[in-house]
Write an enzyme that holds these catalytic residues in place. Sequence first.
Site, mmCIF file in Angstrom:
data_model
loop_
_atom_site.group_PDB
_atom_site.id
_atom_site.type_symbol
_atom_site.label_atom_id
_atom_site.label_comp_id
_atom_site.label_asym_id
_atom_site.label_seq_id
_atom_site.Cartn_x
_atom_site.Cartn_y
_atom_site.Cartn_z
ATOM 1 N NE ARG A 1 -4.619 2.991 0.127
ATOM 2 C CZ ARG A 1 -5.698 2.314 0.521
ATOM 3 N NH1 ARG A 1 -6.908 2.779 0.209
ATOM 4 N NH2 ARG A 1 -5.577 1.204 1.217
ATOM 5 C CG ASP B 1 -2.056 0.962 1.166
ATOM 6 O OD1 ASP B 1 -1.941 1.965 0.429
ATOM 7 O OD2 ASP B 1 -3.074 0.731 1.844
#
EC number: 3.5.4.25
Length: 361
Positions: free
Chosen positions: A295, A293
């Site tokens: 983000r 991930d």
Amino acid sequence: MALRPDTRELAARARADLRMGVPMVLGIKGAAALVAAAETLSPERLASLRSFGVPLLAITPRRAETLKARAYSEHVARVIVPQDADVRWIQNVADPADDLMMPMKGPLQTERGGEEGIARTAVALAKTAQLLPAAVIVAVDEGPATAAANGLTWLDLSEQDLAWESSALSEIAAARVPMEVSQAGRLHVFRPKDGGEEHYAIEIGRPDRARPVLTRLHSACFTGDVLGSVKCDCGPQLHAAMEAMAREGAGVLLYLNQEGRGIGLANKMRAYSLQDQGFDTVEANHRLGFEDDERDFRIGSEILKSLGFHAVRLMTNNPRKVAMMEGTGIEVVERVPLKVGEGDHNRAYLATKAAKSGHLL
């Protein structure tokens, strides 16, 4: 001079150059190198880069692991590009699309020791440009002179701590937007100061700033939110969150443009293609050279604070979002589960999110 771009602005210019296939010159702690994105590199520019010296291909340790290449670092691997290697060779090393058809891409020789800051930053630039995380670098003696002589962007990070990777946000505009779930809707548009992707905050009803607000941090998902893809649970989560806010009478939806867990739509489609070859969502990201991930949920925290909110009831199945909110000064008084959208096409995907990414499903 007031007209001269600062480091953050030059970094944005460099990312745009890399996306177009234009090299830039990067300096760190007295060293300098020409940098070009592997994905957009042309044969002509590779030939020009070679006139300055021997090129290296900087890739992530995740990609190096797939290629059975030694990274010698937890941050970056520097692959020595053979003298007879062409652009296609470079792009085949960077892109896992044909890994199963051509499993033996090596043996790859990698550099060990020495300054790795330029290689590490070159990969970070490619990532934030939403390209494959791989960059060709060629050391040069005179960074500013090389840039000036060739009309290239010169980015000197010698006095920086890579803080340009996270850019402050400013609210640009806001207006009333009546919606099906609430006639009292208001959309706020936030723009990073580095000129990156804009992010949105949607107020449903009239949330009370003095009380914990029902909140959803939702990352943009073109396939799920717009096309109604059943490969993920994003679309159902988006609509369920808005409906819950409507029932409650108030809420805040943060719609963050971090497609594909932060890797961009093109790389997300590359990951989907790898999933069709039998890899799960985490394995696909790793083969591309990304983390599970990528983000940055601090964006959501910054937006909430700017709107006057300091406590939330967060609609999420992802403990990482809760930790990020609390770590940046937003109190999470309650985690509200959001378990919707499971079906035949995404059951394995959701199981992987639970098993490998810690989602509470």
